[in-house]
Design an enzyme around this catalytic site. Structure first.
Site, PDB file in Angstrom:
ATOM      1  N   TYR A 166      -2.434 -10.249   4.669  1.00 23.30           N
ATOM      2  CA  TYR A 166      -2.384  -8.843   5.068  1.00 23.30           C
ATOM      3  C   TYR A 166      -3.793  -8.385   5.401  1.00 23.30           C
ATOM      4  O   TYR A 166      -4.644  -8.250   4.516  1.00 23.30           O
ATOM      5  CB  TYR A 166      -1.773  -8.011   3.934  1.00 23.30           C
ATOM      6  CG  TYR A 166      -1.663  -6.525   4.180  1.00 23.30           C
ATOM      7  CD1 TYR A 166      -1.734  -5.966   5.451  1.00 23.30           C
ATOM      8  CD2 TYR A 166      -1.457  -5.663   3.105  1.00 23.30           C
ATOM      9  CE1 TYR A 166      -1.617  -4.600   5.652  1.00 23.30           C
ATOM     10  CE2 TYR A 166      -1.337  -4.287   3.293  1.00 23.30           C
ATOM     11  CZ  TYR A 166      -1.412  -3.767   4.556  1.00 23.30           C
ATOM     12  OH  TYR A 166      -1.304  -2.410   4.750  1.00 23.30           O
ATOM     13  N   LYS A 198       0.423 -10.097   8.238  1.00 19.70           N
ATOM     14  CA  LYS A 198       0.655  -8.706   8.602  1.00 19.70           C
ATOM     15  C   LYS A 198      -0.680  -8.169   9.096  1.00 19.70           C
ATOM     16  O   LYS A 198      -1.622  -7.980   8.331  1.00 19.70           O
ATOM     17  CB  LYS A 198       1.148  -7.893   7.405  1.00 19.70           C
ATOM     18  CG  LYS A 198       1.332  -6.409   7.721  1.00 19.70           C
ATOM     19  CD  LYS A 198       1.683  -5.592   6.486  1.00 19.70           C
ATOM     20  CE  LYS A 198       1.787  -4.107   6.832  1.00 19.70           C
ATOM     21  NZ  LYS A 198       2.032  -3.257   5.638  1.00 19.70           N
ATOM     22  N   TYR A 206     -13.072  -3.464  -0.709  1.00 20.58           N
ATOM     23  CA  TYR A 206     -14.284  -2.941  -1.349  1.00 20.58           C
ATOM     24  C   TYR A 206     -15.421  -3.950  -1.386  1.00 20.58           C
ATOM     25  O   TYR A 206     -16.570  -3.613  -1.106  1.00 20.58           O
ATOM     26  CB  TYR A 206     -13.978  -2.428  -2.776  1.00 20.58           C
ATOM     27  CG  TYR A 206     -15.136  -1.685  -3.405  1.00 20.58           C
ATOM     28  CD1 TYR A 206     -15.419  -0.369  -3.035  1.00 20.58           C
ATOM     29  CD2 TYR A 206     -15.953  -2.294  -4.360  1.00 20.58           C
ATOM     30  CE1 TYR A 206     -16.491   0.314  -3.603  1.00 20.58           C
ATOM     31  CE2 TYR A 206     -17.028  -1.625  -4.922  1.00 20.58           C
ATOM     32  CZ  TYR A 206     -17.292  -0.323  -4.547  1.00 20.58           C
ATOM     33  OH  TYR A 206     -18.345   0.356  -5.100  1.00 20.58           O
ATOM     34  N   ARG A 264      -8.503   0.011   5.411  1.00 17.59           N
ATOM     35  CA  ARG A 264      -8.448   0.234   3.965  1.00 17.59           C
ATOM     36  C   ARG A 264      -9.395  -0.680   3.185  1.00 17.59           C
ATOM     37  O   ARG A 264      -9.857  -0.314   2.113  1.00 17.59           O
ATOM     38  CB  ARG A 264      -7.016   0.021   3.445  1.00 17.59           C
ATOM     39  CG  ARG A 264      -6.053   1.118   3.866  1.00 17.59           C
ATOM     40  CD  ARG A 264      -4.713   0.942   3.173  1.00 17.59           C
ATOM     41  NE  ARG A 264      -3.772   1.984   3.533  1.00 17.59           N
ATOM     42  CZ  ARG A 264      -3.670   3.165   2.924  1.00 17.59           C
ATOM     43  NH1 ARG A 264      -4.483   3.463   1.933  1.00 17.59           N
ATOM     44  NH2 ARG A 264      -2.759   4.050   3.308  1.00 17.59           N
ATOM     45  N   THR A 270       0.822  -1.208   0.000  1.00 21.66           N
ATOM     46  CA  THR A 270       0.000   0.000   0.000  1.00 21.66           C
ATOM     47  C   THR A 270       0.859   1.262   0.000  1.00 21.66           C
ATOM     48  O   THR A 270       0.570   2.227  -0.715  1.00 21.66           O
ATOM     49  CB  THR A 270      -0.916   0.008   1.240  1.00 21.66           C
ATOM     50  OG1 THR A 270      -1.681  -1.191   1.263  1.00 21.66           O
ATOM     51  CG2 THR A 270      -1.836   1.208   1.225  1.00 21.66           C
ATOM     52  N   ILE A 273       6.169  -5.015   9.666  1.00 21.71           N
ATOM     53  CA  ILE A 273       6.385  -4.452   8.333  1.00 21.71           C
ATOM     54  C   ILE A 273       6.051  -2.984   8.476  1.00 21.71           C
ATOM     55  O   ILE A 273       4.890  -2.604   8.636  1.00 21.71           O
ATOM     56  CB  ILE A 273       5.545  -5.148   7.256  1.00 21.71           C
ATOM     57  CG1 ILE A 273       6.021  -6.599   7.095  1.00 21.71           C
ATOM     58  CG2 ILE A 273       5.643  -4.405   5.926  1.00 21.71           C
ATOM     59  CD1 ILE A 273       5.196  -7.423   6.117  1.00 21.71           C
TER      60      ILE A 273
END
Length: 291
Positions: free
Chosen positions: A135, A164, A109, A140, A46, A206
């Site tokens: 992840y 993550k 989304y 997000r 990202t 990370i």
């Protein structure tokens, strides 16, 4: 999977003022991180503005980073999306010869159910010739992948080696750490919670801020892994304020402002993101001057 214990960094994609990829700055950034204690590099996450990077640019970015790295640090490549078949097709088409693992974001989304998350990552795991790091970033993606789904994947697929976790939810970290298989890596995706997660049993981070303050942040994680709480927290407190600053407006505008001040990269970002405001740039600059 000891190569993914410690501090990985989610590299930015530096841009020239005309918004083409600045490969010279990218080389400088990679070298800086190799020289200052970073344990592994994450490409096209990202923070790299992956949503606005073309396929052709991605291939060239991988090539340049692999050349500069020259096998010194493990490389993790972001390959994810909300169209499962497209993710599989990309895994099948990319040259992954220099890549050590895949970082695959939870579908955004679409807001799948927990079973949808499971089936998506089942398909990714079965298609991937490389180890897979899940992840989870609900801020997000608009949907949280629950610990039981993450751990179900960990138990069912040998090549799903870690997650993550970036939900900014300490309780969720604890649930993952309490119930995970022994070798499964819980990697913090929250710079502000990274040390606490490591001290509770996590494998590392990370990081976004780590690519700007590589030595201090990697030392903090290393000290945390060694159980040296007091020394680790001294570094956490040293960087605590700037971690807040870089996420104040958008990522990666904040970290790019840091990298510009450190004369490593410029601060250009691609729309719909915009550079950090003058006020934020000034506060970041003041922090670094006072450091």
């Amino acid at each position: 999977m000891q190569e993914f214990v410690g501090m990985g960094v989610a590299l930015v994609t530096p841009f020239n003022e005309d918004l083409s990829v600045d490969f010279d700055a990218l080389r400088k950034l990679v070298t800086y991180n190799i020289d200052n204690g970073t344990n592994y590099l994450v490409i096209n996450g990202t923070t790299a503005e992956s949503a606005t990077i073309t396929k052709e640019e991605k291939i060239e970015i991988i090539k340049v980073i692999a050349e500069v790295n020259n096998g010194q640090l493990p490389l993790v490549l972001g390959v994810g999306g909300n169209n499962t078949q497209v993710v599989i097709d990309e895994l099948n088409s990319l040259d992954l010869s220099n890549i050590d693992a895949i970082l695959s974001v939870a579908p955004y989304y679409s807001k799948p159910t927990q079973e949808g998350f499971y089936q998506h990552f089942k398909a990714v795991a079965e298609a991937s010739t490389k180890p897979v790091i899940l992840y989870n970033v609900p801020g997000r993606t608009a949907k949280n992948m629950l610990p039981e789904t993450t751990l179900r994947l960990a138990r069912d697929f040998d090549n799903v080696i870690g997650v993550k976790e970036a939900g900014n939810n300490q309780q969720q970290y604890y649930e993952l750490l309490k119930n995970k298989p022994e070798d499964f890596l819980i990697i913090s995706g929250d710079d502000d919670l990274a040390l606490g997660t490591v001290l509770a049993g996590g494998a590392g981070v990370i990081s976004v801020i780590g690519q700007g303050f590589s030595k201090d942040f990697s030392d903090m994680i290393r000290l945390g892994l060694e159980g040296k709480n007091k020394e680790a927290y001294a570094l956490h407190y040293k960087l605590m304020d700037v971690i807040g600053l870089i996420f104040e407006e958008n990522n990666p505008a904040g970290i790019k402002s840091v990298l510009k001040k450190l004369n490593i990269t410029g601060d250009s970002v691609r729309l719909p993101l915009v550079p950090a405001s003058t006020d934020l740039q000034n506060r970041i600059s003041d922090f670094i001057d006072n450091l």
